[in-house]
Design a protein around this motif. Structure first.
Motif, PDB file in Angstrom:
ATOM      1  N   ALA A 225      -1.758   2.741   0.724  1.00  0.00           N
ATOM      2  CA  ALA A 225      -2.500   3.851  -0.331  1.00  0.00           C
ATOM      3  C   ALA A 225      -3.316   2.929  -1.208  1.00  0.00           C
ATOM      4  O   ALA A 225      -2.956   1.804  -1.591  1.00  0.00           O
ATOM      5  N   CYS A 226      -4.274   3.354  -1.800  1.00  0.00           N
ATOM      6  CA  CYS A 226      -4.932   2.926  -2.968  1.00  0.00           C
ATOM      7  C   CYS A 226      -4.069   2.611  -4.013  1.00  0.00           C
ATOM      8  O   CYS A 226      -3.417   3.659  -4.574  1.00  0.00           O
ATOM      9  N   ARG A 227      -3.968   1.481  -4.685  1.00  0.00           N
ATOM     10  CA  ARG A 227      -3.034   1.282  -5.842  1.00  0.00           C
ATOM     11  C   ARG A 227      -3.610   1.991  -7.072  1.00  0.00           C
ATOM     12  O   ARG A 227      -2.778   2.011  -7.957  1.00  0.00           O
ATOM     13  N   ARG A 228      -4.726   2.503  -7.302  1.00  0.00           N
ATOM     14  CA  ARG A 228      -4.934   3.320  -8.500  1.00  0.00           C
ATOM     15  C   ARG A 228      -4.695   4.813  -8.330  1.00  0.00           C
ATOM     16  O   ARG A 228      -4.093   5.404  -9.293  1.00  0.00           O
ATOM     17  N   CYS A 229      -5.455   5.311  -7.023  1.00  0.00           N
ATOM     18  CA  CYS A 229      -5.283   6.766  -7.268  1.00  0.00           C
ATOM     19  C   CYS A 229      -4.373   7.460  -6.033  1.00  0.00           C
ATOM     20  O   CYS A 229      -4.301   8.456  -6.017  1.00  0.00           O
ATOM     21  N   ASP A 230      -3.782   6.481  -5.224  1.00  0.00           N
ATOM     22  CA  ASP A 230      -2.886   6.983  -4.343  1.00  0.00           C
ATOM     23  C   ASP A 230      -3.372   7.519  -2.885  1.00  0.00           C
ATOM     24  O   ASP A 230      -2.598   8.068  -2.125  1.00  0.00           O
ATOM     25  N   THR A 231      -4.590   7.580  -2.830  1.00  0.00           N
ATOM     26  CA  THR A 231      -5.030   8.103  -1.688  1.00  0.00           C
ATOM     27  C   THR A 231      -4.816   7.206  -0.595  1.00  0.00           C
ATOM     28  O   THR A 231      -5.054   5.859  -0.864  1.00  0.00           O
ATOM     29  N   SER A 232      -4.668   7.756   0.625  1.00  0.00           N
ATOM     30  CA  SER A 232      -4.112   6.883   1.437  1.00  0.00           C
ATOM     31  C   SER A 232      -5.152   6.543   2.591  1.00  0.00           C
ATOM     32  O   SER A 232      -5.034   5.863   3.829  1.00  0.00           O
TER      33      SER A 232
ATOM     34  N   LEU B 145      -7.844  -1.241  -2.983  1.00  0.00           N
ATOM     35  CA  LEU B 145      -8.545  -0.016  -3.715  1.00  0.00           C
ATOM     36  C   LEU B 145      -9.518   0.857  -2.786  1.00  0.00           C
ATOM     37  O   LEU B 145      -9.782   0.205  -1.998  1.00  0.00           O
ATOM     38  N   CYS B 146      -9.475   2.081  -3.133  1.00  0.00           N
ATOM     39  CA  CYS B 146     -10.048   3.160  -2.221  1.00  0.00           C
ATOM     40  C   CYS B 146     -11.668   2.910  -2.831  1.00  0.00           C
ATOM     41  O   CYS B 146     -11.919   2.163  -3.837  1.00  0.00           O
ATOM     42  N   THR B 147     -12.615   3.090  -2.060  1.00  0.00           N
ATOM     43  CA  THR B 147     -14.114   2.860  -2.433  1.00  0.00           C
ATOM     44  C   THR B 147     -14.421   3.260  -3.614  1.00  0.00           C
ATOM     45  O   THR B 147     -14.790   2.645  -4.621  1.00  0.00           O
ATOM     46  N   ARG B 148     -13.843   4.560  -4.204  1.00  0.00           N
ATOM     47  CA  ARG B 148     -14.385   5.262  -5.483  1.00  0.00           C
ATOM     48  C   ARG B 148     -13.747   4.252  -6.607  1.00  0.00           C
ATOM     49  O   ARG B 148     -14.305   3.910  -7.550  1.00  0.00           O
ATOM     50  N   CYS B 149     -12.476   4.015  -6.446  1.00  0.00           N
ATOM     51  CA  CYS B 149     -11.616   3.083  -7.422  1.00  0.00           C
ATOM     52  C   CYS B 149     -12.148   1.656  -7.594  1.00  0.00           C
ATOM     53  O   CYS B 149     -12.302   1.181  -8.650  1.00  0.00           O
ATOM     54  N   PHE B 150     -12.458   1.261  -6.565  1.00  0.00           N
ATOM     55  CA  PHE B 150     -13.248  -0.028  -6.588  1.00  0.00           C
ATOM     56  C   PHE B 150     -14.486  -0.002  -7.219  1.00  0.00           C
ATOM     57  O   PHE B 150     -14.789  -0.986  -7.923  1.00  0.00           O
TER      58      PHE B 150
HETATM   59 ZN   LIG Z   1      -8.326   4.950  -5.185  1.00  0.00          ZN
END
Ligand SMILES: [Zn+2]
Length: 452
Positions: free
Chosen positions: A39-46, A54-59
């Motif tokens: 999962a993304c360590r910021r928003c938890d989307t997996s 990080l997911c694309t958006r959080c990155f």
């Molecule tokens: Zn994220």
């Protein structure tokens, strides 16, 4: 540890493979006893992990904040709009890639450290790629940048590049012709409506033909002021028909006393020769109305072209708001005229409108206009050539059908109304009114009745 994509030999899940069984088959992190979170360590989307866990958006959001604010510092207040627009973009992957593109990090750190307004020019200085165009669209949609007509903006740059390559004596004539005549007229005419591809093409052709004529005069040692009518006609006849586009330049030069009393004959307009037969057209219309296997945009564009002879440029200017639906009648808004649609066509138009409206809600971070026929880049409508090819690929012969439909329409409508409806010039419509012999309402009625 290297990660290998594929199914884990132990749990059979599609996960990055980071280790091996004794038999040498790849296994995933959890099966190898390594604690890896997916999962993304910021928003938890997996899903859609891009980089740094990080997911694309959080990155993209993190990169942006770092670039604009410097290491660890918050985004400066005057850059908040810029930051929020790009963080919220519908396609974060594009933003993430843009952030690493040529010249972008430098631009962002410059933006972060100054109070100056962000401008279109700053994007113009970057390589013109689909990604940069997307970023511009997102910033326009978020009102960080003012809207602008890309075609119109690109013309002076294109012209200057051509003029730089021209010889000095040619440039002496062409620079004022380009800036004071061609561009001036185009800007004046398009202050409130976007420049069409065909107008852009025509302006370029006018400038190119002028340059060709001047080069030819140069080769033959003839000064422009001494060019005679027979010589001009010889030049015109030696080359392709498009040389007649030099008319704009000759008229301009004559008006300023730079050339004699020269005349470039207009290109004769041939009577339209491509018509589909009634049977052909009825078949095509039936397919548009009934064949669910055809894409919805092809069916709608096909039906409107077949019935009303609408030009693609006009069709492509339509937005979802141009489908007027008061629950009993569905009409098309064409420059303020309401064109009521027969029931079957109305159904198609309504369905397409609903589909586009949904898509626009997804893409609206990059587009202020809900096009009825959007292109790959959501801020722009589909290109006329793409639409033509798409219809043709599905067996709808657009030109032939359009001519037949316009002929049918032209019987009953005054030329000026026909011009408004179909997107052609009034003189062109007057010609069509002349060709026409039939009543278009009967025509539509018979088309619909003809259906098997
Ligand atoms: Zn994220």
């Amino acid at each position: 540890m290297r990660e290998h994509p594929g199914a884990c030999a132990q749990c059979e899940q599609q996960r990055p493979l980071i280790g091996f069984t004794d038999a040498g088959n790849g296994i995933c992190g959890p099966c190898a006893g390594v604690d890896l979170t997916y999962a993304c360590r910021r928003c938890d989307t997996s899903h859609k992990i891009f980089r740094e866990q990080l997911c694309t958006r959080c990155f993209a959001t993190k990169q942006l904040a770092e670039a604009l604010g410097g290491d660890g510092t918050p985004v400066p207040a005057q850059r908040q709009d810029f930051h929020s627009a790009l963080s919220a973009a519908g396609h974060p992957r594009r933003v993430a890639y843009w952030l690493t593109g040529d010249g972008v990090p430098a631009l962002l750190s410059q933006l972060g450290s100054s109070d100056e307004e962000f401008t279109h020019q700053q994007l113009d200085d970057l390589p013109n790629t689909p990604t940069t165009r997307y970023i511009r669209d997102v910033l326009i949609a978020a009102s960080v940048l003012p809207p602008r007509d890309d075609r119109l903006e690109a013309l002076p740059r294109w012209a200057d590049a051509l003029l730089t390559q021209a010889l000095l004596p040619q440039r002496k004539f062409l620079t004022p012709f380009t800036h004071w005549y061609l561009l001036h007229r185009i800007r004046r005419a398009h202050r409130h409506r976007p420049l069409r591809a065909s107008t852009q093409h025509q302006m370029r052709s006018r400038l190119r033909r002028a340059l060709e004529l001047l080069n030819w005069l140069d080769e033959h040692g003839i000064p422009l002021g001494e060019l005679t009518q027979p010589e001009l006609e010889m030049w015109l006849e030696e080359g392709p028909e498009k040389r007649r586009e030099v008319r704009a330049f000759v008229t301009w030069a004559r008006g300023r006393g730079l050339a004699g009393e020269l005349v470039v004959p207009r290109v004769p307009v041939a009577a339209p020769s491509v018509f589909s037969t009634d049977k052909d057209q009825a078949e095509q219309l039936h397919r548009c109305l009934d064949d669910d296997a055809l894409p919805l945009d092809v069916r709608t564009a096909g039906a409107l072209t077949l019935l009303f002879g609408l030009q693609y440029t006009r069709l492509l200017e339509l937005t979802v708001h141009d489908i007027i639906d008061d629950d009993t009648v569905v009409a098309l808004n064409l420059n303020g005229h309401r064109l009521p649609l027969p029931p079957e066509v109305a159904q198609l138009a309504r369905a397409l409108r609903d589909q586009r409206q949904k898509r626009w809600h997804l893409d609206r971070t990059a587009s202020t206009t809900p096009w009825l026929f959007p292109g790959q880049e959501p801020a722009r409508a589909l290109g006329a050539t793409y639409l033509y090819l798409k219809l043709r690929r599905h067996g709808i012969a657009p030109l032939a059908s359009r001519n037949s439909a316009r002929l049918a329409l032209a019987t009953d409508l005054p030329a000026s109304v026909l011009a408004d409806f179909t997107g052609t010039s009034i003189s062109n419509s007057t010609r069509w009114t002349g060709y026409a012999k039939r009543d278009w309402l009967d025509y539509i009625a018979s088309r619909v009745q003809d259906r098997p």
